[in-house]
Design an enzyme around this catalytic site. Structure first.
Site, PDB file in Angstrom:
ATOM      1  N   ASP A  78       5.314   2.134   0.977  1.00 37.16           N
ATOM      2  CA  ASP A  78       4.169   2.731   0.269  1.00 37.16           C
ATOM      3  C   ASP A  78       3.342   1.641  -0.408  1.00 37.16           C
ATOM      4  O   ASP A  78       3.875   0.596  -0.793  1.00 37.16           O
ATOM      5  CB  ASP A  78       4.702   3.720  -0.783  1.00 37.16           C
ATOM      6  N   HIS A 129      -2.880  -1.778   5.879  1.00 34.62           N
ATOM      7  CA  HIS A 129      -1.922  -1.335   6.900  1.00 34.62           C
ATOM      8  C   HIS A 129      -1.539  -2.503   7.823  1.00 34.62           C
ATOM      9  O   HIS A 129      -0.388  -2.617   8.240  1.00 34.62           O
ATOM     10  CB  HIS A 129      -2.506  -0.176   7.709  1.00 34.62           C
ATOM     11  N   LEU A 146      21.268  -4.485  15.245  1.00 35.91           N
ATOM     12  CA  LEU A 146      20.614  -3.676  14.197  1.00 35.91           C
ATOM     13  C   LEU A 146      19.972  -2.481  14.884  1.00 35.91           C
ATOM     14  O   LEU A 146      19.343  -2.637  15.929  1.00 35.91           O
ATOM     15  CB  LEU A 146      19.518  -4.514  13.502  1.00 35.91           C
TER      16      LEU A 146
HETATM   17  C1  FPP Z   1       1.793   3.908   2.864  1.00 33.04           C
HETATM   18  O1  FPP Z   1       0.707   3.268   2.264  1.00 33.04           O
HETATM   19  C2  FPP Z   1       2.001   3.473   4.214  1.00 33.04           C
HETATM   20  C3  FPP Z   1       1.870   4.274   5.315  1.00 33.04           C
HETATM   21  C4  FPP Z   1       1.504   5.685   5.245  1.00 33.04           C
HETATM   22  C5  FPP Z   1       2.067   3.790   6.679  1.00 33.04           C
HETATM   23  C6  FPP Z   1       3.055   2.711   6.905  1.00 33.04           C
HETATM   24  C7  FPP Z   1       2.601   2.000   8.106  1.00 33.04           C
HETATM   25  C8  FPP Z   1       2.701   0.677   8.335  1.00 33.04           C
HETATM   26  C9  FPP Z   1       3.413  -0.214   7.431  1.00 33.04           C
HETATM   27  C10 FPP Z   1       2.058   0.026   9.506  1.00 33.04           C
HETATM   28  C11 FPP Z   1       2.612   0.210  10.870  1.00 33.04           C
HETATM   29  C12 FPP Z   1       4.026   0.619  11.035  1.00 33.04           C
HETATM   30  C13 FPP Z   1       4.885   0.060  11.919  1.00 33.04           C
HETATM   31  C14 FPP Z   1       6.267   0.611  12.035  1.00 33.04           C
HETATM   32  C15 FPP Z   1       4.542  -1.092  12.757  1.00 33.04           C
HETATM   33  P1  FPP Z   1      -0.494   4.145   1.722  1.00 33.04           P
HETATM   34  O2  FPP Z   1      -1.589   4.093   2.722  1.00 33.04           O
HETATM   35  O3  FPP Z   1      -0.030   5.533   1.398  1.00 33.04           O
HETATM   36  O4  FPP Z   1      -0.856   3.349   0.423  1.00 33.04           O
HETATM   37  P2  FPP Z   1      -1.500   3.934  -0.915  1.00 33.04           P
HETATM   38  O5  FPP Z   1      -0.535   4.964  -1.453  1.00 33.04           O
HETATM   39  O6  FPP Z   1      -1.581   2.732  -1.770  1.00 33.04           O
HETATM   40  O7  FPP Z   1      -2.821   4.515  -0.556  1.00 33.04           O
END
Ligand code: FPP
Length: 245
Positions: free
Chosen positions: A23, A40, A134
């Site tokens: 997050d 992201h 893993l």
């Molecule tokens: C939360 O940050 C993150 C996500 C909803 C997506 C996680 C995705 C990745 C790390 C990228 C790709 C994944 C892989 C497995 C290669 P948020 O957007 O909710 O952040 P915020 O709460 O600060 O807005």
């Protein structure tokens, strides 16, 4: 009565299964005046760091919450960005992950995903099926309540068809209907960005997990962040409802 899970945190041995709610990508980007997509992208780099660190630390299972069944509510362009990053990650990393003995699994509903993503998922799972260093499980279009409901429906169908007796529905039998079948429950669930919620992630499986909330946003996740969380995990005493020693 069914047995409580055995403690796996004796000594300095690493937790068997670490699950992470990644997050704070958006906040990481906002703090730098960058678009959410940049957060992201850096988040995908942090995924590489997390996988590599878990492998080096001897953690057997890593589960990452990449896209929840609720994340479709985000603007379509952001959903596209996230799916593109996943595509890129799988295309670029599959060979390397395979070489390093990483098994890839996906949990979540595949029907709503683009055909090419489903193909990549199937290819990644098939290529790496025999790897044991893993197990990396990516939760994609995943929601725990939905997973439990689907299990309940499948059980109801089997009871109706007389292939399952209601009294035979034990914890172990129930778990056979979950997508995480065959995986140990998470010992440690980490959520980054300071939020303190499970957000529909592995609710059944995390019944006895230690929950550790770290302030770093996901793009800043490092091996040191993981090691600190594991240190905290070892300082806690897991009693599984008992009184401890
Ligand atoms: C939360 O940050 C993150 C996500 C909803 C997506 C996680 C995705 C990745 C790390 C990228 C790709 C994944 C892989 C497995 C290669 P948020 O957007 O909710 O952040 P915020 O709460 O600060 O807005």
């Amino acid at each position: 009565m069914e047995a409580a899970p055995s403690s796996r945190c004796a000594g300095a041995s690493p937790p068997t299964h670490v699950a992470i709610i990644m997050d704070g990508n958006g906040r990481w980007a906002k703090a730098r005046g960058m678009p959410r997509a940049a957060g992201h992208q850096r988040g995908a780099d942090a995924v590489r760091v997390a996988v590599e660190s878990c492998r080096e630390l001897g953690i057997a299972y890593l589960t990452l919450y990449a896209f929840s069944s609720e994340n479709w509510k985000r603007p379509p362009s952001e959903v596209d960005d996230l799916m593109s990053l996943l595509r890129l990650y799988l295309r670029r990393e599959l060979a390397n992950l395979h070489r390093n003995g990483v098994r890839i699994r996906f949990i979540g509903v595949r029907e709503q995903l683009a055909d090419d993503i489903v193909q990549l998922i199937e290819e990644s799972e098939a290529t790496t099926a025999a790897n044991r260093a893993l197990t990396l499980t990516i939760a994609l279009n995943y929601g725990s309540q939905d997973e439990i409901l689907r299990a309940a429906r499948a059980i109801a169908r089997d009871v109706k068809d007389n292939t399952l007796a209601p009294d035979a529905i034990t914890k172990q039998r129930f778990e056979g209907y979950l997508e995480t079948v065959g995986m140990p429950d998470p010992d440690l669930v980490i959520r980054t960005s300071g939020e303190q919620r499970l957000s529909n992630f592995l609710l059944w499986q995390s019944a006895y997990a230690e929950l550790i909330f770290v302030n770093a946003n996901w793009p800043d996740f490092s091996r040191a962040t993981l090691e600190e969380a594991i240190g905290e995990f070892h300082r806690r005493e897991r009693r599984y409802g008992g009184t401890g020693s």
